[in-house]
Design an enzyme around this catalytic site. Structure first.
Site, short mmCIF file in Angstrom:
data_model
loop_
_atom_site.label_atom_id
_atom_site.label_comp_id
_atom_site.label_asym_id
_atom_site.label_seq_id
_atom_site.Cartn_x
_atom_site.Cartn_y
_atom_site.Cartn_z
N GLY A 1 32.85 40.31 49.77
CA GLY A 1 32.19 40.79 51.35
C GLY A 1 33.41 42.08 52.00
O GLY A 1 32.67 41.96 53.00
N CYS B 1 32.53 33.40 35.92
CA CYS B 1 30.97 33.82 35.55
C CYS B 1 29.71 32.97 36.16
O CYS B 1 29.50 31.67 35.04
CB CYS B 1 30.90 34.34 34.35
SG CYS B 1 28.97 35.75 34.14
N GLY C 1 24.87 38.68 33.82
CA GLY C 1 25.32 38.17 32.26
C GLY C 1 25.63 38.60 31.59
O GLY C 1 25.40 39.04 30.04
C1 LIG Z 1 26.74 42.88 40.13
C2 LIG Z 1 27.50 42.12 39.75
C3 LIG Z 1 28.42 42.16 38.84
C4 LIG Z 1 29.69 41.70 38.21
N1 LIG Z 1 30.49 41.31 37.76
C5 LIG Z 1 31.41 40.42 37.19
C6 LIG Z 1 32.42 40.14 35.56
O1 LIG Z 1 31.28 40.74 34.56
N2 LIG Z 1 33.77 39.45 35.93
C7 LIG Z 1 33.79 39.20 36.92
O2 LIG Z 1 34.64 38.42 37.11
N3 LIG Z 1 33.09 38.92 38.29
C8 LIG Z 1 31.51 40.27 38.56
N4 LIG Z 1 31.46 39.89 39.52
C9 LIG Z 1 32.02 39.13 41.07
C10 LIG Z 1 32.97 40.29 41.50
O3 LIG Z 1 33.51 40.98 40.70
C11 LIG Z 1 33.30 39.61 42.75
O4 LIG Z 1 34.06 38.64 42.29
C12 LIG Z 1 32.39 38.81 43.61
O5 LIG Z 1 31.18 40.13 44.00
C13 LIG Z 1 32.69 39.18 45.36
O6 LIG Z 1 33.11 40.29 45.92
P1 LIG Z 1 31.79 41.28 47.13
O7 LIG Z 1 31.63 40.30 47.83
O8 LIG Z 1 32.53 42.67 47.65
O9 LIG Z 1 30.82 41.80 45.61
C14 LIG Z 1 29.72 40.59 39.74
C15 LIG Z 1 29.12 41.29 41.47
C16 LIG Z 1 27.91 41.41 41.52
C17 LIG Z 1 27.81 41.44 42.73
#
Ligand SMILES: Cc1cc2nc3c(=O)[nH]c(=O)nc-3n(C[C@H](O)[C@H](O)[C@H](O)COP(=O)(O)O)c2cc1C
Ligand SMILES: Cc1cc2nc3c(=O)[nH]c(=O)nc-3n(C[C@H](O)[C@H](O)[C@H](O)COP(=O)(O)OP(=O)(O)OC[C@H]3O[C@@H](n4cnc5c(N)ncnc54)[C@H](O)[C@@H]3O)c2cc1C
Ligand SMILES: Cc1cc2nc3c(=O)[nH]c(=O)nc-3n(C[C@H](O)[C@H](O)[C@H](O)COP(=O)(O)OP(=O)(O)OC[C@H]3O[C@@H](n4cnc5c(N)ncnc54)[C@H](O)[C@@H]3O)c2cc1C
Ligand SMILES: Cc1cc2nc3c(=O)[nH]c(=O)nc-3n(C[C@H](O)[C@H](O)[C@H](O)COP(=O)(O)O)c2cc1C
Ligand code: FES
Ligand code: FES
Lengths: 255, 313, 313, 255
Positions: C243, C129, C71
């Site tokens: 991922g 988000c 959030g």
């Molecule tokens: C715990 C958590 C917090 C995140 N907070 C943000 C955020 O503040 N702003 C944003 O643009 N993306 C946020 N994301 C999304 C990540 O930046 C990314 O786009 C998404 O997790 C996919 O990549 P991944 O599979 O490598 O985690 C968040 C992801 C996670 C898991």
């Protein structure tokens, strides 16, 4: 009824570059007697890797099954890490193998390329026991990849080729085959371009074993189809896992 | 424990059924177990004429999932009725026929032939196949088209019609409400998400169709969320699916708002998964304090007045 | 091997950067390795005032993935500039500030303060988000709103602006083209898919926000497909994510059309994942026959005239 | 620099219903000396289970670390299947533990509930060695779940309660605590309702250890926050993984 079984690893040996021979023990082996059929191996608990991996039977002895495989990706890498005593979940035997029934006193050619070689060993043993004369031609990329030459030599003539000439004759299996005469029948397993070349080159009856990426491995998902050569064939296709993986050389289209 | 559940057209011994496309027409898995054990059976999509489908490779593995681009290969509706359904009718298990087409006419033709065959208990309208250029997904992303198709298929069908929804849309609730209003007797959800995997050697997609449908445990959270949300805005039952591998997953789907649960990809990992889940259900449900399937469904959030709607779609 | 890559505002030693929200403001992971090793750093979303975020639980695990509903907790843009960015400016690694807001005014305020701070090399406009009622996703599913917001943010920003797209929409290509036309210097994709997990004991969602964003290996095929498709219709560079856990994954993203690759969830599994990937990249690329990052990008399908567009969106 | 390590399983024993004691060996142990800190365990190769699992240190001896955990789901089930010689990837030590510095000659109460008990053992050993007098109250659901009673008895008085009365005193730890006098300080770990009741009941300085679902475990993701009681606190929140898991009893809001 078909079933699955946790088979137990008896032994695992590296026999060539990235290539392993794995011996598994289990009840299912007692149902295996058709060279060219395959087993379908679960990788880990099947949650990260939801698809099983198809691998041919390379030999069967009592309740022990031998497979030979090359590390290609995550699944075969996992397999290579198994040690004696570990369990691997297996579906087997699947598909239709090389027809051997009532074949005897025949001049037979076995043609194998790379990891297409293993099923030919079990086949060769069986054909030899049935009183056939065998010539085997095995093609590998390079010296490091060669395996099972000695075993095939025990069954008859065996000629090895390597693409880079680092071992045996230089070139492709087809370069060798063109010099062979008095062959009445052939069986081939290996990369599709090899199968294509071989089946165009040899006119006697032949059987080829195909590979395709599989979903179910049992004929339920239509992942592994290929077209029939006969345009009037009722279905027009074959499922490699269920109708194959072995087909008469003139039955299916190789792409 | 009583696992039985009754849905429009389907008197099920238990809430477990194989998902369409993952069970062929039943013969292969009947080599593994008695199909009488299943709650119902969904068969591979039927189209008007036989289709060969896409070139291979048609499947690729991904983390906790797989991509498929079979492309609706099937022998065509007439051959299915003549050659496949008679085998299934030897079991005391209701059959759901998944139907697809390129045009409304093809869909209604297939629906008519199947429902008149007397061999199927319900139809599943596949408007969500991501793997064919025509015949599926365009109906699945436009609520007006979907509603019109549903209405036409209902009008020719003498068995209940379940509409199978695509997750590849921004407004799933709108879609669900549209097909409910058009007369759907139930929903099936979800079909696969669109995905792709590249061959690192060639730089090209592994699937010859380039994209494929993502299924398996990877998509379960997406499916649960969609069923949770849709079950709050429709009054027809939902057959839930996406990544089910065990009895706990089934319970999660029931609690999310599904009334029956289909198993797809897991059949490939474990051909005995359906009977194993059915065997495990009574103990699993009672471990979590439930005494019947009905009770799980009744206790699910959709019957909980305090469970407020989620505003975002 | 030369791993360097230049993107608008970002001179990167290598194409690897942590994804927003998975790396705080850098301090924690600087306890594990020297942040100078990274290609760039994306910091947690900044909003106008500090936000506490959603009640806990805020995370749940799924198969090969996780859900989060943080959030947008953050101390507010002023505190970030005063207390967090000075630390990061001690490294020779460009910083990308992820910005969010409930209104256009909040977004532009945050963008202005950050770009004027002189401490960030680029902005990442978070219109995707899924975990806040306002401030994100409504901009991310409506191309007209997204374009307008992009234009306003661009007008107050003296550093390049990357727009971070949501996968939770039916028309991602339309969205990408809209924000490109509105002046975006690059795209980031993908943010998380919306998902849910239920507690089998209570029957209620595990996350107090009910739904959360699905990330991790489970979503990679969805991200690859979206980047493959979007990279064919825009001319601005794409920072790919979803991922990524190893150098092979990075190669897959480059071949799909990304120019840099962000790592999110994998930092939680392995706090050293970014430097480990960077170390492995030269050997991995050369194993597959590539001699530089630029070469992977050049050989990717988006530069291949034979790579025909996919018609379905 | 913080780092991760493949620690090696020395021994695993079931010590109560669904409850296991696991001894791990590795270099990282040499950095562990603060009771109440936790370790963050990778499950398998981290691909199916992308999140690590936080478990408290229950004891430290040389390069050996003891943890005690209860099977709750897939991760702890995986842990329970590890055998001597297996490797488990660990991040440690994380967080801030129970303050023990310069505490001696004090009447100390330890209050533990269920799997909140383990960190109190390492704490108790340390406090006892520093010359304090210990009373321990341990609460469990039922007789089958009781563990470590004898160990705590070696450190001082130990009273066990079970909710169902099948062992020790019937009821909750709070029923026992109300009868204890002359306590100067307390430390508690267990379910939040227990921590809440205990901290409301006892007025002397106390420290409590909290649990929350974690993402990173190191302070980077904001998954594990809780609010401060002090409305004027500058941040208004604490991260359990980084600022805690141990807090002064009056610092954070328990929900
Ligand atoms: C715990 C958590 C917090 C995140 N907070 C943000 C955020 O503040 N702003 C944003 O643009 N993306 C946020 N994301 C999304 C990540 O930046 C990314 O786009 C998404 O997790 C996919 O990549 P991944 O599979 O490598 O985690 C968040 C992801 C996670 C898991
Ligand atoms: C009938 C049959 C018999 C086979 N026998 C042998 C054998 O005896 N020895 C041997 O080394 N290999 C054999 N193969 C090939 C073997 O199945 C693949 O090399 C193996 O599945 C690769 O898995 P992976 O996880 O290591 O690679 P990955 O590339 O990580 O696998 C990902 C997915 O692609 C599939 N896949 C990848 N390559 C192939 C392929 N060439 N054929 C089929 N599926 C593939 C995998 O099954 C898996 O679903 C056979 C294939 C078939 C169809
Ligand atoms: C600082 C700290 C110390 C802990 N010490 C111990 C200990 O010494 N012994 C012990 O038995 N347990 C302890 N726990 C609880 C333990 O972390 C969980 O029981 C465990 O993570 C459950 O994992 P699972 O895969 O078995 O369960 P699942 O429910 O399958 O786990 C799924 C996810 O939820 C998380 N999760 C589930 N329950 C909890 C919980 N209660 N707290 C935090 N995360 C949870 C898991 O970490 C995982 O990410 C501690 C928790 C924290 C935060
Ligand atoms: C190989 C394969 C073929 C499929 N074919 C169909 C189909 O013909 N009709 C259909 O509606 N869904 C089809 N599906 C989708 C499944 O029925 C199901 O909706 C989806 O796979 C999600 O469930 P799962 O994760 O359990 O597989 C197919 C899925 C797979 C994997
Ligand atoms: S792999 Fe499923 S039909 Fe062959
Ligand atoms: S778990 Fe990430 S901040 Fe605590």
């Amino acid at each position: 009824m078909l079933t699955k079984e946790d088979m137990i690893v008896v032994k695992q040996v590296r026999i060539a570059k990235d290539t392993y021979e794995l011996i598994l023990e289990g009840e299912l082996t007692l149902q295996m007697n058709e060279p060219g059929q395959f087993i379908h191996l679960q990788i880990g608990n099947g949650r990260e890797h939801v698809l099983r991996r198809p691998i041919s039977m390379a030999d069967v002895n009592g309740n022990q099954l031998t497979i030979v495989y090359r590390i290609m990706g995550a699944g075969t890498k996992w397999l290579a890490e198994r040690e004696a005593g570990d369990a691997i979940n297996v579906l087997a035997p699947l598909g239709n193998g090389f027809p051997t029934h009532a074949i005897s006193n025949t001049n037979i050619l076995l043609v194998g390329g790379g990891v297409g070689v293993p099923p030919l060993y079990y086949l060769g043993k069986k054909l030899k026991a049935q009183g056939n004369r065998l010539t085997t031609v095995l093609g590998f990329q390079t010296k490091d990849a060669v395996f099972y030459e000695q075993r095939f030599r025990e069954l008859g003539d065996c000629i090895v080729t390597t693409n880079d000439g680092s071992y045996g004759q230089t070139g492709f299996v087809t370069d060798v085959i063109s010099g062979l005469t008095e062959i009445n029948r052939y069986y081939a397993c290996g990369p599709t371009p090899m199968l294509k070349a071989v089946s165009q080159q040899i006119s006697v009856p032949g059987y080829i074993s195909l590979e395709e990426r599989m979903g179910c491995g049992v004929g339920a998902c239509f992942a592994c189809v290929c077209s029939t050569i006969d345009g009037n064939d009722k279905k027009g296709y074959r499922k490699i896992c269920q109708d194959g993986p072995v087909f008469p050389a003139n039955e299916v289209v190789l792409v | 424990m009583n696992l039985a559940i009754s849905l429009p057209g389907l008197d099920m011994k238990n809430p477990i059924l194989p998902a369409s496309g993952c069970f062929g027409f039943g013969k292969e898995y009947s080599q593994f177990y008695d199909l009488n054990q299943l709650g119902a059976i969904t068969i591979k999509a039927a189209t008007g004429n036989g289709r060969y489908g896409n070139p291979t490779p048609r499947v690729a593995e991904t983390s906790a999932g797989m991509l498929n681009a079979i492309g609706l290969q099937n022998p065509g509706v007439e051959a299915i009725v003549a050659e496949e359904l008679p085998f299934l009718s030897t079991f005391h298990t209701p059959v759901i026929a998944n139907i697809a087409g390129s045009t409304e006419e093809e869909y209604t033709h297939v629906a008519k032939v199947l429902s008149e065959s007397g061999l199927v208990s319900a139809l599943e309208l596949n408007i969500s196949c991501p793997n064919v250029k025509e015949g599926g997904i365009q109906f699945g992303t436009d609520p007006v088209l979907a509603a019109s198709l549903t209405r036409k298929v209902k009008s020719v069908s003498n068995v209940p019609v379940y509409v199978k929804l695509s997750p590849n849309t921004g407004d799933l609730k709108g879609m669900a409400k549209a097909v409910e209003a058009a007369g759907a007797d139930g929903l099936s959800m979800i079909n696969t998400l669109i995905g792709m995997k590249l061959d690192l050697q060639t730089g090209k997609p592994i699937l010859s169709n380039k994209t494929g449908g993502l299924s398996g445990p990877a998509i379960k959270p997406v499916a649960i969320r969609m069923i949770y949300e849709v079950s709050q805005v429709v009054h027809i039952p939902i057959i839930g699916m996406g990544g089910v591998t065990c009895a706990e997953d089934v319970l999660e789907y029931l609690l999310a708002g599904a009334s029956a649960v289909a198993v797809g990809t897991a059949n490939f990992t474990n051909p005995l998964v359906c009977p194993e889940i059915i065997d495990a259900l009574p103990e699993t449900l009672s471990n979590y304090g439930y005494s019947s399937i009905e009770e799980c469904i009744e206790r699910s959030h959709k019957n909980d007045p305090a469970s407020s709607l989620i505003s975002r779609s």
